[in-house]
Enzyme design. Structure first.
Site, PDB file in Angstrom:
ATOM      1  N   LYS A 112      56.286  90.401  26.970  1.00 25.51           N
ATOM      2  CA  LYS A 112      57.496  91.189  27.219  1.00 25.51           C
ATOM      3  C   LYS A 112      58.257  91.476  25.924  1.00 25.51           C
ATOM      4  O   LYS A 112      59.017  92.432  25.858  1.00 25.51           O
ATOM      5  CB  LYS A 112      58.371  90.495  28.250  1.00 25.51           C
ATOM      6  CG  LYS A 112      57.721  90.516  29.628  1.00 25.51           C
ATOM      7  CD  LYS A 112      58.633  90.112  30.745  1.00 25.51           C
ATOM      8  CE  LYS A 112      57.970  90.347  32.086  1.00 25.51           C
ATOM      9  NZ  LYS A 112      56.839  89.416  32.342  1.00 25.51           N
TER      10      LYS A 112
HETATM   11  C1  LIG Z   1      55.832  89.625  33.330  1.00 22.81           C
HETATM   12  C2  LIG Z   1      54.556  88.867  33.156  1.00 22.81           C
HETATM   13  C3  LIG Z   1      53.362  89.251  33.787  1.00 22.81           C
HETATM   14  C4  LIG Z   1      53.286  90.424  34.759  1.00 22.81           C
HETATM   15  O1  LIG Z   1      53.464  91.644  34.121  1.00 22.81           O
HETATM   16  P1  LIG Z   1      53.835  92.968  34.964  1.00 22.81           P
HETATM   17  O2  LIG Z   1      54.109  94.010  33.963  1.00 22.81           O
HETATM   18  O3  LIG Z   1      55.070  92.590  35.768  1.00 22.81           O
HETATM   19  O4  LIG Z   1      52.684  93.261  35.855  1.00 22.81           O
HETATM   20  C5  LIG Z   1      52.205  88.524  33.525  1.00 22.81           C
HETATM   21  N1  LIG Z   1      52.233  87.449  32.700  1.00 22.81           N
HETATM   22  C6  LIG Z   1      53.350  87.035  32.077  1.00 22.81           C
HETATM   23  C7  LIG Z   1      53.306  85.848  31.198  1.00 22.81           C
HETATM   24  C8  LIG Z   1      54.567  87.719  32.271  1.00 22.81           C
HETATM   25  O5  LIG Z   1      55.679  87.308  31.659  1.00 22.81           O
END
Ligand SMILES: *Cc1c(COP(=O)(O)O)cnc(C)c1O
Length: 460
Positions: A112
């Site tokens: 993220k």
């Molecule tokens: C947010 C997240 C996901 C999922 O990603 P999306 O874009 O919501 O599908 C998977 N793994 C981790 C570690 C995350 O923080």
């Protein structure tokens, strides 16, 4: 470039407006009116470039008109300078023709950061130019909150308040939110659970006096700017394995469908992607839907890959918009049906989805077994989310096409599950090894709208 709503009833916006607005007024999600194209030559020319230069070339057609070239290059440079790896998104090999794309070298050790760090810089530049200041509020069960705090800390056009459920996030996650010392970021430990946090944020957005008074803004995963930042690493990864001459596939640990939807955009732009594989944990609404069983809400069951524990997947609306031939009215109708539990996907749309996506589900036991096995056979310690991806990739992959699985978080972010599975305690990277010694700053707050709003008004 203009942006349109997936429900067809909201005004068209520029990139900057869509970024600052988030959700469209008709309840839909913004997407570009047309997806920019990159030719085979444009893609071949990315070979050997830095992550930042690739990022500029891939994203520029989406944002031009909202930022100058110099502004945008500056935002990209500042967004990624704090990453702990020169390649930003390096790849390692797990097995013949199976690669792991490490997206966890950012400041909070999860993918993220790629989007949040950039959106922080873009907000700052856009707001400065407008002479505005905004208040960002968000609810988090862990990862998004720390990524937002790291992204906006020290930026004077923005105040950030993150609500997290008191006592219900991991110690690493809590410390990542409570240890930044900058005066514009604020961690609020709410007496309640994650649903309470989300409900209070929603209440604040619905309280128009408060919303306008503090100039509330959101940066959740439906913001198109976040999706856009994630398109870049599909290009860097595919090009390093020989695109555009050679096709590759991707497997993506998926929750809200933001990350894998970025892969769809990359493919539409011209990147030769063979399959996009959706990997879910036991919360498998997306796997059920892509297997032809309709899109019906279930109960959320807590798992060891908590960032994928979702009941409905917010960005899937964007995938449906394209599968339904960009018919906003059809999407609006589906979303109405979702309020009553779910819907079946039409035959034509199902056909369109299955031409793009495969899917698979990984149980808790399989997740643990995959962490253990990969540590033994590939000398690679996976976080539980990445392990879900690796397991599904192994089940689904075509041995003649290189498979790239996205590693979405660093194992040290989920030390208990990783140690349980492998017997190895994953250490924090050296640049963060003092996380447990840094002083914490947090306000414990009751689960009451007036109290929270009062606190925010007084603080800013
Ligand atoms: C947010 C997240 C996901 C999922 O990603 P999306 O874009 O919501 O599908 C998977 N793994 C981790 C570690 C995350 O923080």
């Amino acid at each position: 470039m203009k942006y349109i709503s997936t429900r067809g009833q909201a005004p068209e916006l520029t990139f900057e407006e869509a970024m600052l607005t988030g959700l469209a007024r008709d309840g839909g999600l913004y997407v570009p009116a047309e997806i920019p194209q990159m030719s085979q030559d444009d893609i071949a020319a990315l070979s050997g470039l830095s992550y930042e230069e690739t990022a500029f070339r891939v994203m520029w057609p989406f944002v031009s008109g909202s930022f100058t070239e110099e502004e945008f290059r500056g935002c990209i440079a500042r967004a990624y300078e704090g990453f702990g790896h020169a390649a930003r998104a390096p790849m390692v090999q797990l097995a013949p023709n199976h690669f792991l794309l490490e997206l966890f070298h950012g400041p909070t050790l999860a993918f993220k950061d790629f989007a949040m760090q950039l959106i922080g810089q873009l907000f700052q530049v856009a707001l400065k130019r407008r002479g505005e200041k905004v208040t960002i509020v968000g609810a988090t069960s862990g990862d998004t909150g720390s990524a937002a705090i790291e992204a906006f800390r020290g930026l004077d056009a923005v105040n950030v308040f993150i609500l997290f459920p008191h006592g219900r996030v991991s110690e690493v996650q809590r410390r990542q939110m409570t240890t930044p010392a900058d005066s514009n970021v604020h961690a609020l430990a709410l007496e309640g659970d994650f649903d309470d946090c989300q409900a209070r944020v929603k209440d604040m957005f619905n309280d128009f006096d408060f919303r306008d008074g503090v100039k509330l803004a959101g940066v959740n995963s439906i913001n198109f700017a976040r999706v856009l930042a994630q398109v870049v690493y599909y290009f860097t990864a595919a090009v390093s394995l020989g695109a555009p001459e050679r096709k590759v596939s991707f497997t993506v640990p998926t929750g809200n469908f933001g990350d894998i939807f970025a892969g769809f955009i990359a493919k539409q732009m011209g990147l030769p992607i063979d399959r996009l594989v959706v990997a879910t944990n036991q919360n498998d609404i997306l796997h059920r839907c892509l297997s032809g069983q309709g899109y019906y809400k279930g109960e959320t069951i807590p798992s060891i890959s908590p960032s994928m524990d979702i009941q409905v997947s917010s960005n899937f609306e964007r995938a449906l918009f394209y599968a339904y031939g960009q018919d906003g009215a059809a999407v609006a109708q589906l979303m109405d049906e979702l309020k009553n539990g779910g819907f079946d996907v039409s035959q034509g749309a199902m056909q369109a989805l299955s031409e793009l996506y495969d899917s698979g589900r990984c149980s808790e036991d399989e997740t643990l077994a995959t962490i253990k096995a990969q540590n033994e056979v590939a000398n690679e310690l996976l976080c539980p989310h990445s392990a879900v991806g690796v397991k599904v990739a192994e089940d689904k992959r075509n041995p003649s096409v290189p498979m790239i699985t996205l590693a979405t978080a660093h194992p040290a972010k989920f030390p208990a599950a990783v140690e349980d599975a492998s017997g190895v305690h994953p250490p924090l990277p050296p640049r963060m090894s003092d996380l447990y010694e840094r002083p914490e700053r947090v306000t414990r707050i009751g689960n009451d709208l007036a109290t929270i709003e009062d606190h925010i008004r007084k603080t800013i």
